[in-house]
Design an enzyme around this catalytic site. Structure first.
Site, PDB file in Angstrom:
ATOM      1  N   SER A   1       0.808  -1.220   0.000  1.00  7.06           N
ATOM      2  CA  SER A   1       0.000   0.000   0.000  1.00  7.06           C
ATOM      3  C   SER A   1       0.843   1.273   0.000  1.00  7.06           C
ATOM      4  O   SER A   1       1.724   1.450   0.855  1.00  7.06           O
ATOM      5  CB  SER A   1      -0.891  -0.027   1.251  1.00  7.06           C
ATOM      6  OG  SER A   1      -1.294   1.279   1.592  1.00  7.06           O
ATOM      7  N   GLY A   2       0.532   2.179  -0.910  1.00  2.98           N
ATOM      8  CA  GLY A   2       1.214   3.468  -0.937  1.00  2.98           C
ATOM      9  C   GLY A   2       0.932   4.262   0.326  1.00  2.98           C
ATOM     10  O   GLY A   2       1.829   4.892   0.896  1.00  2.98           O
ATOM     11  N   LEU A   3      -0.331   4.194   0.768  1.00  2.00           N
ATOM     12  CA  LEU A   3      -0.709   4.916   1.990  1.00  2.00           C
ATOM     13  C   LEU A   3       0.091   4.404   3.181  1.00  2.00           C
ATOM     14  O   LEU A   3       0.686   5.181   3.932  1.00  2.00           O
ATOM     15  CB  LEU A   3      -2.219   4.737   2.244  1.00  2.00           C
ATOM     16  CG  LEU A   3      -2.729   5.261   3.590  1.00  2.00           C
ATOM     17  CD1 LEU A   3      -2.573   6.763   3.691  1.00  2.00           C
ATOM     18  CD2 LEU A   3      -4.192   4.855   3.805  1.00  2.00           C
TER      19      LEU A   3
ATOM     20  N   ASP B   1       0.772  10.552   1.690  1.00  2.00           N
ATOM     21  CA  ASP B   1       0.526   9.714   0.507  1.00  2.00           C
ATOM     22  C   ASP B   1       0.405  10.616  -0.726  1.00  2.00           C
ATOM     23  O   ASP B   1      -0.581  10.580  -1.448  1.00  2.00           O
ATOM     24  CB  ASP B   1      -0.771   8.912   0.750  1.00  2.00           C
ATOM     25  CG  ASP B   1      -0.979   7.820  -0.290  1.00  2.00           C
ATOM     26  OD1 ASP B   1      -0.034   7.535  -1.044  1.00  2.00           O
ATOM     27  OD2 ASP B   1      -2.097   7.268  -0.352  1.00  2.00           O
TER      28      ASP B   1
ATOM     29  N   ASP C   1       1.198  -1.096  -4.916  1.00  2.00           N
ATOM     30  CA  ASP C   1       0.379   0.065  -5.241  1.00  2.00           C
ATOM     31  C   ASP C   1       1.355   1.082  -5.849  1.00  2.00           C
ATOM     32  O   ASP C   1       2.047   1.798  -5.132  1.00  2.00           O
ATOM     33  CB  ASP C   1      -0.240   0.576  -3.924  1.00  2.00           C
ATOM     34  CG  ASP C   1      -0.916   1.917  -4.080  1.00  2.00           C
ATOM     35  OD1 ASP C   1      -1.045   2.386  -5.229  1.00  2.00           O
ATOM     36  OD2 ASP C   1      -1.324   2.484  -3.043  1.00  2.00           O
TER      37      ASP C   1
ATOM     38  N   ASP D   1       0.845   3.747  -7.492  1.00  5.23           N
ATOM     39  CA  ASP D   1       0.284   5.092  -7.728  1.00  5.23           C
ATOM     40  C   ASP D   1       0.098   5.323  -9.240  1.00  5.23           C
ATOM     41  O   ASP D   1      -0.471   4.487  -9.920  1.00  5.23           O
ATOM     42  CB  ASP D   1       1.153   6.170  -7.080  1.00  5.23           C
ATOM     43  CG  ASP D   1       1.151   6.055  -5.550  1.00  5.23           C
ATOM     44  OD1 ASP D   1       0.223   5.419  -5.023  1.00  5.23           O
ATOM     45  OD2 ASP D   1       2.065   6.581  -4.908  1.00  5.23           O
TER      46      ASP D   1
ATOM     47  N   GLU E   1      -2.789   3.742 -11.140  1.00  6.35           N
ATOM     48  CA  GLU E   1      -4.079   4.442 -11.079  1.00  6.35           C
ATOM     49  C   GLU E   1      -4.095   5.604 -12.068  1.00  6.35           C
ATOM     50  O   GLU E   1      -3.058   6.226 -12.336  1.00  6.35           O
ATOM     51  CB  GLU E   1      -4.370   4.909  -9.648  1.00  6.35           C
ATOM     52  CG  GLU E   1      -3.421   5.942  -9.090  1.00  6.35           C
ATOM     53  CD  GLU E   1      -3.605   6.159  -7.585  1.00  6.35           C
ATOM     54  OE1 GLU E   1      -3.513   5.181  -6.821  1.00  6.35           O
ATOM     55  OE2 GLU E   1      -3.839   7.313  -7.185  1.00  6.35           O
TER      56      GLU E   1
ATOM     57  N   LYS F   1       0.206  12.198  -7.013  1.00  5.82           N
ATOM     58  CA  LYS F   1      -1.185  11.893  -6.658  1.00  5.82           C
ATOM     59  C   LYS F   1      -1.497  12.299  -5.208  1.00  5.82           C
ATOM     60  O   LYS F   1      -0.594  12.647  -4.428  1.00  5.82           O
ATOM     61  CB  LYS F   1      -1.479  10.400  -6.878  1.00  5.82           C
ATOM     62  CG  LYS F   1      -0.552   9.400  -6.234  1.00  5.82           C
ATOM     63  CD  LYS F   1      -0.572   9.297  -4.724  1.00  5.82           C
ATOM     64  CE  LYS F   1      -1.887   8.863  -4.152  1.00  5.82           C
ATOM     65  NZ  LYS F   1      -2.020   7.419  -4.019  1.00  5.82           N
TER      66      LYS F   1
ATOM     67  N   ASN G   1      -4.088  10.780  -1.927  1.00 12.70           N
ATOM     68  CA  ASN G   1      -4.872   9.615  -1.542  1.00 12.70           C
ATOM     69  C   ASN G   1      -6.333   9.804  -1.943  1.00 12.70           C
ATOM     70  O   ASN G   1      -6.890  10.901  -1.830  1.00 12.70           O
ATOM     71  CB  ASN G   1      -4.767   9.367  -0.026  1.00 12.70           C
ATOM     72  CG  ASN G   1      -5.469   8.091   0.369  1.00 12.70           C
ATOM     73  OD1 ASN G   1      -6.677   8.075   0.612  1.00 12.70           O
ATOM     74  ND2 ASN G   1      -4.727   7.003   0.390  1.00 12.70           N
ATOM     75  N   SER G   2      -6.954   8.722  -2.400  1.00  9.25           N
ATOM     76  CA  SER G   2      -8.305   8.793  -2.953  1.00  9.25           C
ATOM     77  C   SER G   2      -9.345   9.260  -1.948  1.00  9.25           C
ATOM     78  O   SER G   2     -10.415   9.720  -2.322  1.00  9.25           O
ATOM     79  CB  SER G   2      -8.714   7.417  -3.486  1.00  9.25           C
ATOM     80  OG  SER G   2      -7.782   7.009  -4.436  1.00  9.25           O
TER      81      SER G   2
ATOM     82  N   ARG H   1      -6.108   0.755 -12.306  1.00  9.49           N
ATOM     83  CA  ARG H   1      -7.058   1.210 -11.287  1.00  9.49           C
ATOM     84  C   ARG H   1      -7.866   2.392 -11.813  1.00  9.49           C
ATOM     85  O   ARG H   1      -7.303   3.414 -12.207  1.00  9.49           O
ATOM     86  CB  ARG H   1      -6.267   1.591 -10.045  1.00  9.49           C
ATOM     87  CG  ARG H   1      -7.032   2.379  -9.006  1.00  9.49           C
ATOM     88  CD  ARG H   1      -6.209   2.374  -7.735  1.00  9.49           C
ATOM     89  NE  ARG H   1      -6.592   3.403  -6.799  1.00  9.49           N
ATOM     90  CZ  ARG H   1      -6.054   3.540  -5.594  1.00  9.49           C
ATOM     91  NH1 ARG H   1      -5.097   2.717  -5.203  1.00  9.49           N
ATOM     92  NH2 ARG H   1      -6.445   4.510  -4.794  1.00  9.49           N
TER      93      ARG H   1
ATOM     94  N   HIS I   1     -12.395   1.512  -7.817  1.00  9.44           N
ATOM     95  CA  HIS I   1     -12.330   2.049  -6.459  1.00  9.44           C
ATOM     96  C   HIS I   1     -13.532   2.951  -6.170  1.00  9.44           C
ATOM     97  O   HIS I   1     -14.080   3.589  -7.074  1.00  9.44           O
ATOM     98  CB  HIS I   1     -11.033   2.857  -6.290  1.00  9.44           C
ATOM     99  CG  HIS I   1     -10.598   2.964  -4.861  1.00  9.44           C
ATOM    100  ND1 HIS I   1     -11.137   2.233  -3.837  1.00  9.44           N
ATOM    101  CD2 HIS I   1      -9.616   3.734  -4.271  1.00  9.44           C
ATOM    102  CE1 HIS I   1     -10.543   2.522  -2.697  1.00  9.44           C
ATOM    103  NE2 HIS I   1      -9.610   3.434  -2.932  1.00  9.44           N
TER     104      HIS I   1
END
Ligand code: SPV
Ligand code: MG
Length: 551
Positions: free
Chosen positions: A54-56, A66, A93, A95, A122, A128, A130-131, A167, A198
Site C-alpha cells: 500500500s502506498g498509503l 501519501d 500500489d 500510484d 491508477e 497523486k 490519496n483517494s 485502477r 475504487h
C-alpha cells in the site's frame, strides 16, 4: 498445518505466477496490506496468499504523506525488504507509475529485479493524492496517455506472468458509471491484466453497478475500506475476483503503538505493559534469528564462539572444615577462588560464555557473569551426571573443565587451537606423579613427541586410574574441548547410556564414559602439554599453593 503446507508449496512457485493464479482463481481471493519486512512476514504467516504494498501505509510508516513524498526508489527500497521477507506475491500500489510511460517501464524493470509480482497503476496525475482526501477535486489522467503507460509496462516486463492492474478512479473523482466502464474497457484493451475499481462511498452501490455491467473480460479487484460493512459473501456474489484489505496492518499497528506508548508514559514503568506485548523472543523468531545461529556454526571459525562448562558441584573430601560453607572450587588460590582463577584465564582467552555446574553450597558460588546449572543430585551422583546436565546446554563448540584445576593460559590456548572433535589435554610432565594418589592415566596410540613432524593430536586408546605408570603416556588434566559435532555426539551418547542403564549412568565417573566412547569408535584425541597446571585435591595441595614461590 494447512497454512504451513500452503507456504511450502508456494515457495516453489514463481511469485508472479502465484499472483496470476489468484487473479484468475474461481474463488474470491484476499490480499492484505503490509508496509515493511516484518509486516509482510506477519501477513504471510497468517495465511494470506498475497500482499498489498500500500502506498498509503508505506508512506505512513515513513512518517510522510501519501502524495509521492517518498521517491519511487525509496519505495523500492522498502519493497525489497518486503519481498525478501516473504514468499507470497506482492502487488505494489504503484500510484500513477511515478511519471510517464517511461517511468513505468523503468519501474517494472526494477520490480521484476526484486521479485515483486505485479503493480497497480491508477489513472490520476503525478503527484497523486490519496483517494479519500478530496477525491472529487483530483484530476484524472487522459485515457490515451494512461493506456500508453499500460502498453509500455506490458512491453517492458520480461516475465509473462507479471501483472499490471489498472485502477479506475472515475468514481473517486466524481464521475459516473459510464466513465468508469469506458476507462476500464480502454485499459483492458491496452493490455491490463485486471481492473481495480475504487469507491469512497460507505456502501457498495457504485461497485455493484459497475460489476453488473462488466462483461468479465478481466478480473475485478476492489478495496472495501469505506464500504467495509458489506458482507464478503455479497462482494463475492457480485463478481469480485480479489479483495484488498488495504490498510489494516498499519492501522492496527498505530492503535497498538499509541496505547502502549501512552501507558508507559503515564505509568513510568514497564510492569503494566509487559503482558500486553510480544516477547523479544517473538521478534527474534520473526527475524529468523535461529537460522543465523546455525549459519554461524557452519561459516565462522568455531573457536570464536566457544563456550565453557566448569564442573564444580562437589564438596571435595579432603579439605576438612575449609569446605564447611563452600564447595572446593571456591577455596582460595593465589588471592582468589580456584574457580575465579579459571574463569579469568578463560576470559583472557576470549571465552565469555561460561556455565558452572553447581551443587554443594551452590549459593557460595557467587561470581558475576556466569550461568549456573544446578545439579540437585550432587551428593548421590557421579561426576558424569554433571557432564550430562552441562550437555543439555551444549550449543556449538565448547570447553569442559573440572572446577578444581588451575592451568596457565597457554594450556587453554593450545587446546583451543587443537584440531579434532573431542580433544583431551594430556600432561606428560608427571611432576605430580610422585604423590601417592591415583591419576587419570591415559594410553594413546603414540607417546608425546618433540619432533617437528609429529602429529599435533594423537588418538586416545584408554583412560583409567588403574593404568600402570609404566604403560601410560600421560595424565588427563581434566579439561577437554568439543567441536560442534563432538558436542553433539557426546550429548547423544550420554542420552543413549542414560536410557540403557539409568542406575549405572547416574553413579558413573567420566573415565568409564570416555572409554565407552572410544570403544564405540568416536574420535577422541590427546593434545599433549607439559606441566603448568595443578589439580587441587587435598589440604596438602592448598598448603603447597600458599607456599609456592612465584616464578
Ligand atoms: C493504498 O492503500 O495506498 C491505496 C488504497 O491506494 S486507498 O488508500 O484506498 O486509496
Ligand atoms: Mg495508494
Amino acid at each position: 498445518m494447512v497454512i504451513e503446507a500452503f507456504i511450502k508449496r508456494n515457495q516453489t512457485m514463481k511469485k508472479t505466477k502465484q499472483l496470476r493464479n489468484l487473479l484468475h482463481s474461481k474463488n474470491i481471493e484476499f490480499i492484505m496490506e503490509a508496509h515493511n519486512g516484518i509486516s509482510a512476514k506477519i501477513v504471510e504467516e497468517t495465511g494470506f496468499k498475497g500482499i498489498w504494498g500500500s502506498g498509503l501505509a508505506i508512506s505512513a510508516s515513513m512518517g510522510v504523506r501519501d502524495n509521492n513524498e517518498m521517491s519511487w526508489t525509496q519505495v523500492l527500497d522498502i519493497l525489497e525488504f518486503m519481498s525478501e521477507a516473504s514468499s507470497i506475491p506482492i502487488l505494489l500500489d504503484g500510484d500513477t507509475g511515478y511519471g510517464n510511460f517511461n517511468s513505468v517501464r523503468r519501474l517494472i524493470k526494477k520490480l521484476e529485479a526484486i521479485d515483486v509480482a505485479g503493480v497497480c497503476l491508477e489513472d490520476k496525475i503525478f503527484p497523486k493524492t490519496n483517494s479519500f482526501i478530496g477525491g472529487e477535486r483530483q484530476p484524472l489522467a487522459d485515457i490515451d496517455e494512461f493506456c500508453g503507460k499500460i502498453k509500455a509496462g506490458k512491453d517492458a516486463q520480461k516475465d509473462d506472468d507479471f501483472s499490471i492492474v489498472a485502477r479506475v478512479e472515475a468514481f473517486i473523482a466524481g464521475w459516473g458509471l459510464t466513465e468508469a466502464l469506458k476507462r476500464a474497457n480502454a485499459y483492458a484493451d491496452a493490455g491490463a491484466d485486471a481492473i481495480l475499481i475504487h469507491s469512497k462511498l460507505s456502501d457498495p452501490t457504485d461497485i455493484f453497478q459497475f460489476l453488473k455491467h462488466w462483461d468479465n473480460r478481466k478480473p475485478i479487484v476492489i478495496v472495501p475500506t469505506k464500504y467495509y460493512k458489506t458482507p464478503t459473501a455479497e462482494l463475492a456474489e457480485a463478481g469480485t475476483s480479489m479483495v484488498i484489505w488495504a490498510n489494516h496492518t498499519m492501522r492496527s499497528a498505530i492503535t497498538a503503538m499509541q496505547e502502549s506508548t501512552k501507558q508507559i508514559f503515564t505509568e513510568q514503568s514497564l510492569i503494566g505493559i509487559e503482558p500486553k506485548v510480544v516477547s523479544v523472543n517473538e521478534i527474534f523468531r520473526l527475524q529468523n534469528a535461529e537460522e543465523y545461529k546455525t549459519a554461524e556454526q557452519s561459516y565462522l571459525p568455531q573457536d570464536r564462539n566457544i563456550s565453557a562448562f566448569i564442573l564444580a558441584a562437589t564438596k571435595g573430601d579432603d579439605f576438612g572444615s575449609l569446605t564447611n560453607n563452600k564447595p572446593k572450587c571456591m577455596l582460595e588460590a593465589f588471592g582468589k577462588s580456584i574457580l575465579e582463577n579459571q574463569i579469568e584465564t578463560m576470559n583472557e582467552c576470549k571465552i565469555r560464555q561460561i556455565s558452572v555446574v553447581v551443587g554443594y553450597k551452590k549459593e557460595a558460588v557467587a561470581i558475576p557473569n556466569i550461568t549456573k546449572i544446578e545439579n540437585e543430585q550432587y551428593d548421590k551422583s557421579g561426576i558424569l551426571y554433571s557432564y550430562y546436565l552441562a550437555s543439555k546446554q551444549f550449543n556449538g563448540p565448547c570447553i569442559l573443565s573440572f572446577g578444581d584445576i588451575l592451568f596457565k593460559q597457554h594450556i587453554l590456548r593450545t587446546l583451543l587451537e587443537a584440531e579434532g572433535d573431542i580433544v583431551l589435554v594430556i600432561d606428560t610432565s608427571w611432576w605430580q606423579g610422585d604423590k601417592d594418589r591415583k591419576i587419570d592415566a591415559v594410553i594413546c596410540s603414540a607417546p608425546s613427541s618433540s619432533s617437528y613432524r609429529s602429529k599435533s593430536h594423537t588418538p586416545i586408546l584408554q583412560i583409567d586410574t588403574s593404568i600402570a605408570k609404566a604403560d601410560a603416556h600421560g595424565e588427563w588434566v581434566g579439561m577437554m574441548k568439543f567441536s560442534s559435532l563432538g558436542a553433539e555426539l557426546f550429548r547423544k551418547e550420554l542420552e543413549i547410556w542414560r536410557n540403557e542403564d539409568e542406575e549405572a549412568f547416574v553413579t558413573s565417573d567420566i573415565n568409564s564414559f570416555i572409554n565407552r566412547l572410544i570403544k564405540k569408535g568416536l574420535p577422541i584425541t590427546a593434545r599433549y602439554v607439559h606441566g603448568h597446571w595443578l589439580n587441587i585435591n587435598s589440604l596438602e595441595d592448598i598448603y603447597q599453593i600458599s607456599n609456592m614461590p612465584q616464578q
